[in-house]
Motif scaffolding. Structure first.
Motif, short mmCIF file in Angstrom:
data_model
loop_
_atom_site.label_atom_id
_atom_site.label_comp_id
_atom_site.label_asym_id
_atom_site.label_seq_id
_atom_site.Cartn_x
_atom_site.Cartn_y
_atom_site.Cartn_z
N ARG A 222 -24.18 -20.47 1.61
CA ARG A 222 -23.44 -21.58 2.24
C ARG A 222 -23.78 -21.70 3.72
O ARG A 222 -23.84 -22.81 4.26
CB ARG A 222 -21.93 -21.36 2.04
CG ARG A 222 -21.52 -21.44 0.57
CD ARG A 222 -20.02 -21.28 0.37
NE ARG A 222 -19.69 -21.40 -1.05
CZ ARG A 222 -19.35 -20.37 -1.82
NH1 ARG A 222 -19.28 -19.14 -1.31
NH2 ARG A 222 -19.08 -20.56 -3.10
N GLU A 223 -24.02 -20.58 4.37
CA GLU A 223 -24.45 -20.63 5.78
C GLU A 223 -25.77 -21.39 5.92
O GLU A 223 -25.98 -22.09 6.91
CB GLU A 223 -24.63 -19.20 6.32
CG GLU A 223 -23.35 -18.42 6.53
CD GLU A 223 -23.65 -16.99 6.96
OE1 GLU A 223 -24.83 -16.70 7.27
OE2 GLU A 223 -22.72 -16.17 6.97
N ILE A 225 -26.77 -23.94 4.50
CA ILE A 225 -26.64 -25.40 4.46
C ILE A 225 -26.59 -25.98 5.87
O ILE A 225 -26.88 -27.16 6.08
CB ILE A 225 -25.39 -25.81 3.64
CG1 ILE A 225 -25.63 -25.46 2.17
CG2 ILE A 225 -25.07 -27.28 3.79
CD1 ILE A 225 -24.51 -25.89 1.25
N ARG A 226 -26.28 -25.15 6.85
CA ARG A 226 -26.24 -25.61 8.24
C ARG A 226 -27.42 -25.05 9.04
O ARG A 226 -27.41 -25.10 10.27
CB ARG A 226 -24.93 -25.19 8.89
CG ARG A 226 -23.73 -25.93 8.29
CD ARG A 226 -22.43 -25.48 8.93
NE ARG A 226 -21.31 -26.28 8.44
CZ ARG A 226 -20.10 -25.78 8.20
NH1 ARG A 226 -19.87 -24.49 8.40
NH2 ARG A 226 -19.13 -26.56 7.76
N ASP A 227 -28.42 -24.54 8.35
CA ASP A 227 -29.60 -24.00 9.03
C ASP A 227 -30.31 -25.11 9.80
O ASP A 227 -30.27 -26.29 9.41
CB ASP A 227 -30.55 -23.37 8.01
CG ASP A 227 -31.63 -22.52 8.65
OD1 ASP A 227 -31.39 -21.33 8.88
OD2 ASP A 227 -32.72 -23.08 8.93
N HIS A 228 -30.99 -24.74 10.89
CA HIS A 228 -31.66 -25.75 11.72
C HIS A 228 -32.95 -26.27 11.08
O HIS A 228 -33.50 -27.27 11.52
CB HIS A 228 -31.97 -25.19 13.11
CG HIS A 228 -32.94 -24.03 13.09
ND1 HIS A 228 -32.55 -22.75 12.77
CD2 HIS A 228 -34.27 -23.97 13.34
CE1 HIS A 228 -33.60 -21.94 12.84
NE2 HIS A 228 -34.65 -22.65 13.17
N TRP A 230 -34.68 -28.04 7.93
CA TRP A 230 -34.23 -28.88 6.83
C TRP A 230 -34.69 -28.35 5.47
O TRP A 230 -33.99 -28.50 4.47
CB TRP A 230 -34.68 -30.33 7.02
CG TRP A 230 -36.15 -30.58 6.78
CD1 TRP A 230 -37.14 -30.56 7.70
CD2 TRP A 230 -36.75 -30.91 5.53
NE1 TRP A 230 -38.35 -30.85 7.11
CE2 TRP A 230 -38.13 -31.08 5.78
CE3 TRP A 230 -36.27 -31.09 4.23
CZ2 TRP A 230 -39.04 -31.40 4.77
CZ3 TRP A 230 -37.17 -31.41 3.22
CH2 TRP A 230 -38.54 -31.56 3.50
N ARG A 233 -32.14 -25.88 4.39
CA ARG A 233 -30.91 -26.56 3.97
C ARG A 233 -31.06 -27.16 2.57
O ARG A 233 -30.16 -27.07 1.74
CB ARG A 233 -30.56 -27.68 4.97
CG ARG A 233 -30.31 -27.20 6.39
CD ARG A 233 -29.53 -28.21 7.22
NE ARG A 233 -30.17 -29.51 7.35
CZ ARG A 233 -31.09 -29.82 8.27
NH1 ARG A 233 -31.50 -28.89 9.13
NH2 ARG A 233 -31.60 -31.04 8.34
N LEU A 251 -18.70 -28.68 2.10
CA LEU A 251 -20.06 -28.50 2.62
C LEU A 251 -21.00 -29.57 2.08
O LEU A 251 -21.87 -30.07 2.81
CB LEU A 251 -20.58 -27.11 2.24
CG LEU A 251 -20.15 -25.93 3.11
CD1 LEU A 251 -20.65 -24.63 2.50
CD2 LEU A 251 -20.69 -26.09 4.53
N GLU A 254 -20.44 -32.80 3.83
CA GLU A 254 -21.07 -32.72 5.15
C GLU A 254 -22.57 -32.99 5.05
O GLU A 254 -23.16 -33.68 5.89
CB GLU A 254 -20.81 -31.33 5.74
CG GLU A 254 -21.34 -31.12 7.14
CD GLU A 254 -21.04 -29.71 7.64
OE1 GLU A 254 -21.93 -29.12 8.27
OE2 GLU A 254 -19.93 -29.21 7.39
N ALA A 255 -23.19 -32.46 3.98
CA ALA A 255 -24.63 -32.64 3.79
C ALA A 255 -24.98 -34.09 3.46
O ALA A 255 -26.12 -34.52 3.66
CB ALA A 255 -25.13 -31.72 2.68
N ASP A 258 -26.47 -35.72 6.39
CA ASP A 258 -27.65 -35.09 6.99
C ASP A 258 -28.69 -36.15 7.35
O ASP A 258 -28.80 -37.19 6.68
CB ASP A 258 -28.25 -34.08 6.01
CG ASP A 258 -29.18 -33.10 6.69
OD1 ASP A 258 -28.76 -31.96 6.94
OD2 ASP A 258 -30.34 -33.48 6.98
#
Length: 319
Positions: A222-223, A225-228, A230, A233, A251, A254-255, A258
């Motif tokens: 889950r972390e 999914i917010r990786d810098h 793409w 993610r 989550l 939120e995506a 993106d």
């Protein structure tokens, strides 16, 4: 090589093997023999091997290994692999280190066919060292090996390469080959690498193979999914899609906002696979979404899935 050299080689080979020399095109016989050998199995291949020995094929292909003509050398390597003759192993083994990746790859393939356990013991490391080998070709060989034989040495190789800090691209390839190992052997290897690494390609390779039975790893997924990056993610969402957990909805929503189209698309598909929306539809959710990006993507994917080509076909019963 010159035409004269080719003619002289063929003449020398014909003199040595009179049975093949009687044929109009002995190399066509070898090609046909190999084609049949790889199309059949069991007693049929044993019969082909007996036929090969009767007309002197093992001897002629040994001499062809030193041919300057690449097509004949490859034909000889493949023939020895199909013959499965232990004497052929020692003849082919040095060619695994050939500068030509095609020659070296086909040599390794032949060794695996001749004596798989010896080949894994002596040459499995080549899939790490030979960066010029196509991973598709390597996978083709590995998937034909019994997992009971392959699993332990492959997992050991991957972990050892990771400890030696193998270059990122090749490390990710090695991890991808763990798909051919037993999941209970590879799970610990994948888990350790996934929890320790921050290399993009290695993370993606781990996410693809992450075992479903390791719920303790899901917070790290889950972390991601917010990786810098793409690409990370995107793969994290693909991995979450296997779990179908309603708690992942925030989550995924939120995506949907993106910047990357593929991430929005994959997130929408994962949302639609959640039991709540598979049964009740998405309109209540769409109306709550804050952006056109999110609303448009969710509606697009829902519309795609309503098309007949996305629906499962009914089974046709035999009469």
């Amino acid at each position: 090589s010159s035409p004269e050299a080719g003619h002289s080689e063929q003449a020398a080979e014909s003199d040595l093997y009179p049975e093949l020399a009687k044929l109009k095109d002995p190399f066509a016989v070898l090609e046909t023999w190999n084609y049949l050998h790889e199309s059949l199995d069991g007693e049929a291949t044993a019969g082909l091997n007996r036929f090969a020995k009767q007309i002197g094929i093992p001897d002629i292909v040994h001499s062809m290994l030193s041919s300057l003509m690449i097509d004949r050398k490859l034909l000889a390597i493949n023939t020895l692999g199909n013959l499965g003759d232990r004497d052929g192993y020692d003849a082919v083994a040095p060619l695994v280190d050939d500068r030509d990746p095609i020659v070296s790859y086909w040599s390794w393939r032949a060794l695996v066919r001749i004596d798989v356990e010896r080949a894994l013991s002596e040459t499995l490391v080549k899939i790490e060292e030979r960066t010029d080998w196509s991973p598709v070709f390597v996978a083709e060989i590995l998937q034909r090996i019994d997992s009971d034989v392959l699993s332990e040495p492959l997992c050991r190789l991957v972990l050892d390469a990771y400890d030696r800090e193998l270059e990122e691209r090749q490390m990710s390839r090695l991890i991808s080959y763990l798909a051919f190992a037993h999941i209970f052997d590879s799970a610990d290897v994948i888990t350790r690498i996934f929890t320790e690494t921050d290399q993009k390609e290695v993370l993606i390779a781990c996410l693809r193979l992450l075992p479903d039975f390791e719920p303790a790893l899901r917070p790290r997924v889950r972390e991601m999914i917010r990786d810098h990056r793409w690409e990370v993610r995107l793969q994290a969402i693909s991995t979450l899609s296997r779990f179908h957990e309603p708690d992942d909805l925030p989550l995924l929503l939120e995506a949907l906002d993106d910047q990357e189209w593929w991430i929005r698309y994959r997130a929408a598909g994962t949302i639609l696979d959640l039991p709540e929306f598979a049964e009740n539809g998405i309109e209540p959710l769409v109306n709550r979404l804050p952006s056109n990006f999110a609303r448009d993507m969710l509606r697009q994917v829902a519309a795609e899935r309503s098309l007949i080509c996305f629906k499962p076909k009914p089974q046709t019963l035999s009469r």
